[in-house]
Each structure stands twice: as C-alpha cells, then as structure tokens.
Write a protein that holds these residues in place. Sequence first.
Motif: not given
Length: 78
Positions: A1-28
């Motif tokens: 995983m990429t260190e968060i402080e090195n991420m661009s806004f767009e990279e962080a937002m994309k990962e955040l959206e994927a994370t929210v999706s995984r949490l919403e779908h109970g995939e973990a």
Amino acid sequence: MTEIENMSFEEAMKELEATVSRLEHGEATLEEAIKLYERGAALRAHCDKRLREAEERVEKITLAANGQPTGTVPAEGL
C-alpha cells in the motif's frame, strides 16, 4: 500500500471510495473492516488537508477596466 502522505488528492479519493465500497458490501472480516475503517479515516483526513492547501493557493485574478488581467489577489484577501 502507498503511504498516504505521498498520495495525490485523486489517488487518496479513489482508494477511499474503494474502501467505503468494501465496507458497505461487507467484503471484509471484522479485523479487516477495522483496519479498512482506520485507513479510510486517514485517507479522508489527507483529502481534507489537500483540499485546504488547494483553497489556500486559490487566487482571484484582478482585471483592468479593459478586461485584461492585471495581477492576482491572494484568496485570504477576498
């Protein structure tokens, strides 16, 4: 995983959206969900920071009477 402080806004937002999706779908598992939530919170904070930094750099372009740009005014001065 990429260190968060090195991420661009767009990279962080994309990962955040994927994370929210995984949490919403109970995939973990519970442990994974806790880690995802913690990383998601850090990603959100990073996105907020990046947005604040961008807002601080926003400048208003000042125009002369003829409509030509004459300079800029820092956003704080608005």
